[in-house]
Write a protein that holds these residues in place. Structure first.
Motif, mmCIF file in Angstrom:
data_model
loop_
_atom_site.group_PDB
_atom_site.id
_atom_site.type_symbol
_atom_site.label_atom_id
_atom_site.label_comp_id
_atom_site.label_asym_id
_atom_site.label_seq_id
_atom_site.Cartn_x
_atom_site.Cartn_y
_atom_site.Cartn_z
ATOM 1 N N ASP A 34 15.558 -11.073 -12.013
ATOM 2 C CA ASP A 34 14.121 -11.324 -10.898
ATOM 3 C C ASP A 34 13.069 -11.683 -10.714
ATOM 4 N N LEU A 35 13.040 -10.570 -10.286
ATOM 5 C CA LEU A 35 12.358 -9.121 -9.220
ATOM 6 C C LEU A 35 11.114 -8.744 -10.196
ATOM 7 N N GLY A 36 10.954 -8.941 -11.156
ATOM 8 C CA GLY A 36 10.298 -8.631 -12.174
ATOM 9 C C GLY A 36 9.443 -6.674 -12.015
ATOM 10 N N LEU A 37 10.494 -6.277 -11.778
ATOM 11 C CA LEU A 37 10.889 -4.465 -11.724
ATOM 12 C C LEU A 37 11.523 -3.980 -13.143
ATOM 13 N N PRO A 38 10.638 -3.085 -12.689
ATOM 14 C CA PRO A 38 11.963 -1.360 -14.118
ATOM 15 C C PRO A 38 12.781 -0.995 -13.884
ATOM 16 N N ALA A 39 13.248 -1.103 -14.766
ATOM 17 C CA ALA A 39 15.044 -0.841 -14.004
ATOM 18 C C ALA A 39 15.172 0.698 -14.078
ATOM 19 N N ARG A 40 14.095 1.298 -14.792
ATOM 20 C CA ARG A 40 14.282 2.498 -14.291
ATOM 21 C C ARG A 40 12.714 3.102 -14.040
ATOM 22 N N VAL A 41 12.296 3.788 -13.375
ATOM 23 C CA VAL A 41 10.965 4.565 -12.819
ATOM 24 C C VAL A 41 11.525 5.851 -12.731
ATOM 25 N N GLY A 42 11.104 6.314 -13.401
ATOM 26 C CA GLY A 42 10.845 7.952 -12.973
ATOM 27 C C GLY A 42 9.323 8.669 -13.420
ATOM 28 N N PRO A 43 9.807 10.723 -12.625
ATOM 29 C CA PRO A 43 8.490 11.458 -11.762
ATOM 30 C C PRO A 43 7.398 11.174 -13.312
ATOM 31 N N HIS A 212 -0.286 -4.959 0.896
ATOM 32 C CA HIS A 212 -0.743 -6.124 0.160
ATOM 33 C C HIS A 212 0.246 -6.996 -0.343
ATOM 34 N N ARG A 213 -0.372 -8.525 -0.861
ATOM 35 C CA ARG A 213 0.512 -9.508 -1.263
ATOM 36 C C ARG A 213 -0.142 -10.006 -2.244
ATOM 37 N N ALA A 214 0.114 -10.482 -3.382
ATOM 38 C CA ALA A 214 -0.492 -11.167 -4.583
ATOM 39 C C ALA A 214 -0.762 -12.194 -3.690
ATOM 40 N N THR A 215 -2.636 -12.491 -3.825
ATOM 41 C CA THR A 215 -3.012 -13.838 -4.178
ATOM 42 C C THR A 215 -4.010 -14.607 -4.997
ATOM 43 N N SER A 252 4.210 -2.329 -5.141
ATOM 44 C CA SER A 252 3.218 -2.518 -5.276
ATOM 45 C C SER A 252 3.117 -2.867 -6.291
ATOM 46 N N ALA A 253 3.658 -2.404 -7.868
ATOM 47 C CA ALA A 253 1.847 -3.323 -8.981
ATOM 48 C C ALA A 253 2.299 -4.341 -9.163
ATOM 49 N N ARG A 254 3.692 -4.664 -8.778
ATOM 50 C CA ARG A 254 3.443 -6.384 -8.995
ATOM 51 C C ARG A 254 2.460 -7.381 -8.168
ATOM 52 N N VAL A 255 1.898 -6.666 -7.223
ATOM 53 C CA VAL A 255 0.463 -7.481 -6.763
ATOM 54 C C VAL A 255 -0.282 -6.576 -7.747
ATOM 55 N N ALA A 256 -0.945 -5.567 -7.449
ATOM 56 C CA ALA A 256 -1.929 -4.343 -8.133
ATOM 57 C C ALA A 256 -1.713 -2.968 -9.124
ATOM 58 N N PRO A 257 -2.638 -3.201 -9.656
ATOM 59 C CA PRO A 257 -2.324 -1.392 -10.424
ATOM 60 C C PRO A 257 -2.313 -0.457 -9.076
ATOM 61 N N TYR A 258 -1.701 0.489 -9.351
ATOM 62 C CA TYR A 258 -2.331 1.914 -8.582
ATOM 63 C C TYR A 258 -3.571 2.139 -8.080
ATOM 64 N N ALA A 259 -4.285 2.383 -8.647
ATOM 65 C CA ALA A 259 -5.728 2.279 -7.887
ATOM 66 C C ALA A 259 -6.261 1.605 -7.565
ATOM 67 N N ASP A 260 -6.022 0.102 -7.850
ATOM 68 C CA ASP A 260 -6.300 -0.550 -7.198
ATOM 69 C C ASP A 260 -5.487 -1.013 -5.569
ATOM 70 N N VAL A 261 -4.485 -0.679 -5.271
ATOM 71 C CA VAL A 261 -3.317 -0.461 -4.257
ATOM 72 C C VAL A 261 -4.444 1.207 -3.404
ATOM 73 N N VAL A 262 -4.667 1.625 -3.923
ATOM 74 C CA VAL A 262 -5.730 2.544 -3.036
ATOM 75 C C VAL A 262 -6.872 2.463 -2.566
ATOM 76 N N GLU A 263 -7.565 1.744 -3.420
ATOM 77 C CA GLU A 263 -8.873 1.473 -3.243
ATOM 78 C C GLU A 263 -8.921 0.667 -2.448
ATOM 79 N N ARG A 264 -7.659 -0.650 -2.325
ATOM 80 C CA ARG A 264 -8.100 -1.745 -1.332
ATOM 81 C C ARG A 264 -7.770 -1.258 0.477
ATOM 82 N N THR A 265 -6.585 -0.084 0.004
ATOM 83 C CA THR A 265 -6.630 0.097 1.329
ATOM 84 C C THR A 265 -7.202 1.199 1.455
ATOM 85 N N ALA A 266 -8.223 1.907 1.387
ATOM 86 C CA ALA A 266 -9.692 2.522 1.533
ATOM 87 C C ALA A 266 -10.593 1.706 1.939
ATOM 88 N N ARG A 267 -10.592 0.172 1.551
ATOM 89 C CA ARG A 267 -11.919 -1.063 2.127
ATOM 90 C C ARG A 267 -11.000 -1.449 3.793
#
Length: 294
Positions: A34-43, A212-215, A252-267
């Motif tokens: 129920d965490l909404g995460l994939p069972a496997r995340v690899g390289p 970052h958190r979902a809003t 973080s992908a549960r909150v925003a796509p990778y590119a958005d996380v990078v950009e949110r942090t920069a802002r």
């Protein structure tokens, strides 16, 4: 996003905090469907995610998601065959009262497999505020300092003074606090005081990760202000040369796509000159984790 926000990054940024796992191979104690995460995340999944970044990601530090030896060996195999994404690994400490030096044997096994072990993470947000109930803590710090590795900590805000005290007892040890010791919480006075105590230790650092958190769209300005307040306090207290960017992907992908996380942090960061920005986005990670080595 204008690349000046990222400074001179010697060919790309370094993501100092990513996770990989495969729940079909090794058990992850906290994982639930129920965490909404994939069972496997690899390289390969990581490569696809970082490929969307507005600035190229040239290296990533893989932090072990749980604390078993089997999982550590699995992570090491991924790093050995797919570097620099991920590159160095950070193992997670399993405090064993009967064998406080067990972490060293596990780290050595991974090293013997050809993987750089950059450090060990102490994930103890559920432990006592003063960390007095963590077995073998000073022995761990002594071993890491002697081997030139980093101690990472995953703690809650009221544990920051204890991390500062630990850094004071081991002045030769580089300490890195994940998620600013705040995570998705609010940057209140108690947290600032704890971060100030940490900042008084010259070899203490912190990751701009997991903030970052979902809003809802309507709450987005308040959310941006919260993260900016945390980032500004971190820059003021620690300085950019003791801060590192981390995406906390795939959490973080549960909150925003990778590119958005990078950009949110920069802002969220205050205006930084070229050298200061380069430190946050790559230089500090290169120094602590060896990601800049050829």
């Amino acid at each position: 996003m204008h690349h000046r926000l990222f400074g001179t990054t010697a060919g790309g940024i370094v993501d100092a905090h990513v996770h990989l796992w495969d729940t079909t191979e090794t058990r992850i104690s906290w994982f639930r469907d129920d965490l909404g995460l994939p069972a496997r995340v690899g390289p390969d999944d990581l490569a696809r995610a970082v490929g969307t970044s507005p600035v190229p990601v040239r290296a990533a530090v893989a932090v072990q998601a749980a604390d078993t030896e089997g999982e550590a060996r699995w992570l090491a195999r991924q790093a050995a065959s797919h570097g620099p994404l991920p590159g160095p690994v950070v193992l997670q400490y399993d405090a064993r009262p009967d064998d406080p030096d067990a972490w060293a044997g596990m780290a050595q096994a991974v090293i013997d497999g050809g993987v750089p072990v950059a450090g060990v993470r102490l994930a103890v947000p559920g432990r006592a505020a003063d960390l007095s109930d963590v077995d073998g803590l000073d022995a761990l710090c002594e071993g890491l300092a002697a081997s030139g590795r980093v101690l990472e900590t995953l703690v809650r805000p009221e544990q920051l003074p204890a991390v500062a005290a630990l850094a004071g007892r081991h002045p030769g040890l580089a300490v890195v606090v994940c998620h600013l010791g705040l995570g998705t919480g609010s940057p209140d006075r108690a947290w600032r005081d704890g971060l100030a105590a940490l900042a008084a230790r010259p070899r203490a650092h912190a990751k701009l990760s997991g903030l970052h958190r979902a809003t809802s769209e309507g709450a987005a300005p308040d959310e941006a202000a919260r993260v900016a307040a945390a980032a500004r306090a971190a820059v003021d207290l620690l300085g950019p040369d003791r801060l590192l960017f981390g995406s906390d992907w795939p959490m973080s992908a549960r909150v925003a796509p990778y590119a958005d996380v990078v950009e949110r942090t920069a802002r969220a960061l205050p205006a930084l000159d070229g050298d200061a920005a380069a430190a946050v986005w790559s230089g500090t990670a290169d120094r602590l984790y060896g990601t800049g080595a050829p």
